[in-house]
Motif scaffolding. Sequence first.
Motif, PDB file in Angstrom:
ATOM      1  N   GLU A  37       1.971 -16.399  -0.514  1.00  0.00           N
ATOM      2  CA  GLU A  37       2.479 -16.082   0.827  1.00  0.00           C
ATOM      3  C   GLU A  37       3.020 -14.661   0.861  1.00  0.00           C
ATOM      4  O   GLU A  37       2.782 -13.926   1.826  1.00  0.00           O
ATOM      5  N   LEU A  38       3.725 -14.276  -0.190  1.00  0.00           N
ATOM      6  CA  LEU A  38       4.247 -12.908  -0.255  1.00  0.00           C
ATOM      7  C   LEU A  38       3.083 -11.925  -0.300  1.00  0.00           C
ATOM      8  O   LEU A  38       3.092 -10.905   0.396  1.00  0.00           O
ATOM      9  N   ARG A  39       2.050 -12.228  -1.074  1.00  0.00           N
ATOM     10  CA  ARG A  39       0.868 -11.367  -1.140  1.00  0.00           C
ATOM     11  C   ARG A  39       0.257 -11.223   0.257  1.00  0.00           C
ATOM     12  O   ARG A  39      -0.068 -10.128   0.687  1.00  0.00           O
ATOM     13  N   GLN A  40       0.106 -12.306   0.970  1.00  0.00           N
ATOM     14  CA  GLN A  40      -0.468 -12.253   2.313  1.00  0.00           C
ATOM     15  C   GLN A  40       0.402 -11.417   3.249  1.00  0.00           C
ATOM     16  O   GLN A  40      -0.118 -10.655   4.068  1.00  0.00           O
ATOM     17  N   ASP A  41       1.719 -11.562   3.139  1.00  0.00           N
ATOM     18  CA  ASP A  41       2.628 -10.768   3.973  1.00  0.00           C
ATOM     19  C   ASP A  41       2.494  -9.274   3.668  1.00  0.00           C
ATOM     20  O   ASP A  41       2.493  -8.442   4.578  1.00  0.00           O
ATOM     21  N   ILE A  42       2.348  -8.946   2.396  1.00  0.00           N
ATOM     22  CA  ILE A  42       2.169  -7.541   2.007  1.00  0.00           C
ATOM     23  C   ILE A  42       0.829  -7.028   2.505  1.00  0.00           C
ATOM     24  O   ILE A  42       0.742  -5.913   3.034  1.00  0.00           O
ATOM     25  N   VAL A  43      -0.214  -7.817   2.364  1.00  0.00           N
ATOM     26  CA  VAL A  43      -1.538  -7.431   2.855  1.00  0.00           C
ATOM     27  C   VAL A  43      -1.484  -7.175   4.362  1.00  0.00           C
ATOM     28  O   VAL A  43      -2.063  -6.207   4.864  1.00  0.00           O
ATOM     29  N   VAL A  52       1.048  -6.147   6.085  1.00  0.00           N
ATOM     30  CA  VAL A  52       1.718  -4.853   6.295  1.00  0.00           C
ATOM     31  C   VAL A  52       0.781  -3.707   5.929  1.00  0.00           C
ATOM     32  O   VAL A  52       0.702  -2.714   6.657  1.00  0.00           O
ATOM     33  N   LEU A  53       0.063  -3.818   4.822  1.00  0.00           N
ATOM     34  CA  LEU A  53      -0.863  -2.755   4.423  1.00  0.00           C
ATOM     35  C   LEU A  53      -1.914  -2.503   5.501  1.00  0.00           C
ATOM     36  O   LEU A  53      -2.360  -1.370   5.688  1.00  0.00           O
ATOM     37  N   ASN A  64      -6.979   1.475   8.648  1.00  0.00           N
ATOM     38  CA  ASN A  64      -5.881   1.033   7.785  1.00  0.00           C
ATOM     39  C   ASN A  64      -6.253   1.230   6.318  1.00  0.00           C
ATOM     40  O   ASN A  64      -7.427   1.202   5.942  1.00  0.00           O
ATOM     41  N   ILE A  65      -5.229   1.455   5.506  1.00  0.00           N
ATOM     42  CA  ILE A  65      -5.450   1.853   4.114  1.00  0.00           C
ATOM     43  C   ILE A  65      -6.096   0.767   3.268  1.00  0.00           C
ATOM     44  O   ILE A  65      -6.763   1.073   2.281  1.00  0.00           O
ATOM     45  N   LEU A  66      -5.942  -0.486   3.657  1.00  0.00           N
ATOM     46  CA  LEU A  66      -6.566  -1.554   2.888  1.00  0.00           C
ATOM     47  C   LEU A  66      -8.071  -1.582   3.142  1.00  0.00           C
ATOM     48  O   LEU A  66      -8.865  -1.580   2.203  1.00  0.00           O
ATOM     49  N   ASP A  67      -8.458  -1.596   4.411  1.00  0.00           N
ATOM     50  CA  ASP A  67      -9.891  -1.632   4.733  1.00  0.00           C
ATOM     51  C   ASP A  67     -10.589  -0.329   4.372  1.00  0.00           C
ATOM     52  O   ASP A  67     -11.798  -0.315   4.141  1.00  0.00           O
ATOM     53  N   LEU A  68      -9.819   0.748   4.311  1.00  0.00           N
ATOM     54  CA  LEU A  68     -10.384   2.029   3.900  1.00  0.00           C
ATOM     55  C   LEU A  68     -10.653   2.055   2.395  1.00  0.00           C
ATOM     56  O   LEU A  68     -11.415   2.873   1.906  1.00  0.00           O
ATOM     57  N   GLY A  69     -10.037   1.130   1.677  1.00  0.00           N
ATOM     58  CA  GLY A  69     -10.265   1.037   0.235  1.00  0.00           C
ATOM     59  C   GLY A  69      -9.337   1.926  -0.572  1.00  0.00           C
ATOM     60  O   GLY A  69      -9.650   2.277  -1.715  1.00  0.00           O
ATOM     61  N   LEU A  70      -8.185   2.285  -0.007  1.00  0.00           N
ATOM     62  CA  LEU A  70      -7.251   3.152  -0.724  1.00  0.00           C
ATOM     63  C   LEU A  70      -6.342   2.382  -1.686  1.00  0.00           C
ATOM     64  O   LEU A  70      -5.721   2.984  -2.547  1.00  0.00           O
ATOM     65  N   ILE A  71      -6.265   1.072  -1.527  1.00  0.00           N
ATOM     66  CA  ILE A  71      -5.436   0.256  -2.412  1.00  0.00           C
ATOM     67  C   ILE A  71      -6.325  -0.292  -3.519  1.00  0.00           C
ATOM     68  O   ILE A  71      -7.259  -1.048  -3.276  1.00  0.00           O
ATOM     69  N   ARG A  73       7.353   0.828   3.639  1.00  0.00           N
ATOM     70  CA  ARG A  73       6.868  -0.252   4.519  1.00  0.00           C
ATOM     71  C   ARG A  73       6.769  -1.583   3.773  1.00  0.00           C
ATOM     72  O   ARG A  73       7.150  -2.628   4.300  1.00  0.00           O
ATOM     73  N   VAL A  74       6.268  -1.556   2.547  1.00  0.00           N
ATOM     74  CA  VAL A  74       6.154  -2.784   1.765  1.00  0.00           C
ATOM     75  C   VAL A  74       7.544  -3.300   1.398  1.00  0.00           C
ATOM     76  O   VAL A  74       7.779  -4.513   1.381  1.00  0.00           O
TER      77      VAL A  74
END
Length: 115
Positions: free
Chosen positions: A17-23, A25-26, A37-44, A79-80
Amino acid sequence: MNMQEQLPTEAHGAEDELRQDIVTVLRTIYDPEIHVNILDLGLIYVLDIDPQGNVEIEMTLTAPACPVAGTFPSVVEARVAEVPGVQSVHVELVWEPPWSIDSMSEETRLELGLL
């Protein structure tokens, strides 16, 4: 393997659940130049969370000369850190492997007309 392939599809416990909450926010943090967003852009590249809620993130930028290279990791960290359950956050900026268009999610590449 890109970050999107590592994400759980549903939460099964407190850590998930914490992972999903962080995702979540990312996905609200956008690259200032590409406006994706930085996640879909592949920066993480790495998102590790220990049972105590300490978060380690390895991220990159689209280019080493990116004008936000000096400040963007701290924005992500802040933010995280706001996510309930997060005890600490450390964001490390890495350059290997180098970011490429292939790092983006397929959906993002399609939206940007790169497929």
